[in-house]
Design an enzyme around this catalytic site. Structure first.
Site, short mmCIF file in Angstrom:
data_model
loop_
_atom_site.label_atom_id
_atom_site.label_comp_id
_atom_site.label_asym_id
_atom_site.label_seq_id
_atom_site.Cartn_x
_atom_site.Cartn_y
_atom_site.Cartn_z
N ILE A 1 37.58 24.39 72.35
CA ILE A 1 38.46 23.39 72.97
C ILE A 1 39.26 24.10 74.06
CG2 ILE A 1 40.32 21.71 72.59
CD1 ILE A 1 37.78 21.04 70.99
N LEU B 1 41.09 17.76 68.14
CA LEU B 1 39.72 17.73 68.66
C LEU B 1 38.80 18.68 67.92
CD1 LEU B 1 40.51 17.53 72.48
CD2 LEU B 1 39.94 15.66 70.92
N LYS C 1 38.96 19.38 64.73
CA LYS C 1 38.64 18.66 63.50
C LYS C 1 37.62 17.54 63.79
CE LYS C 1 40.89 16.38 59.62
NZ LYS C 1 42.16 15.93 59.06
N ASN D 1 40.13 36.42 65.21
CA ASN D 1 40.50 35.06 65.65
C ASN D 1 41.21 34.36 64.49
OD1 ASN D 1 40.72 32.54 66.80
ND2 ASN D 1 38.59 32.45 67.48
N TYR E 1 39.51 26.94 59.74
CA TYR E 1 38.31 26.73 58.92
C TYR E 1 38.65 26.75 57.43
CZ TYR E 1 35.77 27.24 63.27
OH TYR E 1 35.31 27.07 64.55
#
Length: 172
Positions: A98, A107, A109, A135, A142
């Site tokens: 994104i 977005l 999700k 990250n 997640y």
């Protein structure tokens, strides 16, 4: 706020390249050398490579739009297009990116739900992805979405070996 999703075709090749460069740069340039970033971007997102990926029947790309502006994209793989041997019962989310200015609008999700919808339509039992160990925002996202770390694999950013966590979610 209007969110739409559109499957990419070969006609979208240049737009896909642009958003791939932009989102990958935004996400990783501050943690990697310019030489390694440029080497990776050229290898992964040159037009010939993206055309090959878009033409693979076991891969699909989708753009997500926010208020009619391309905000990000999703790439999913099944069968032999998966970047790891995970078998026929799995679907891989290879890319979910994104643009920075569109983050924190749900977005990611939305794209994740699209990937799960595709997996269930194809009777897959698991969905998985690789995420860079550094990250932290993505890893937290997640985990919140029900993924657990099930392994790791090497990922090369230019000539630098890095580690990706493999995270998996069971669908049924």
């Amino acid at each position: 706020m209007t969110i739409n999703i559109k499957k990419c075709t070969l006609k979208d090749l240049r737009k896909l390249q642009e958003i791939s460069y932009e989102t990958f740069n935004e996400t990783f340039k501050h943690q990697n050398s310019p030489e390694n970033m440029n080497a990776y971007l050229e290898r992964a997102f040159n037009l010939k490579q993206l055309e090959k990926e878009l033409s693979n029947v076991s891969s699909q790309f989708f753009f997500v739009y926010l208020n009619n502006e391309v905000a990000g994209y999703l790439k999913v793989n099944i069968n032999d297009a998966q970047s790891e041997e995970m078998g026929d019962e799995s679907l891989e989310i290879e890319r979910i990116y994104i643009k920075k200015k569109f983050q924190k609008h749900g977005l990611g999700k939305y794209l994740l739900n699209k990937a799960m919808e595709i997996a269930m339509e194809r009777n897959k039992k698991k969905i998985w992805l690789g995420v860079w160990e550094k990250n932290e925002n993505a890893i937290a996202f997640y985990k919140k979405m029900g993924f657990v770390q099930t392994g790791a694999h090497s990922f090369y950013m230019g000539d630098e070996e890095q580690m990706d966590y493999i995270m998996t979610k069971t669908l049924r």
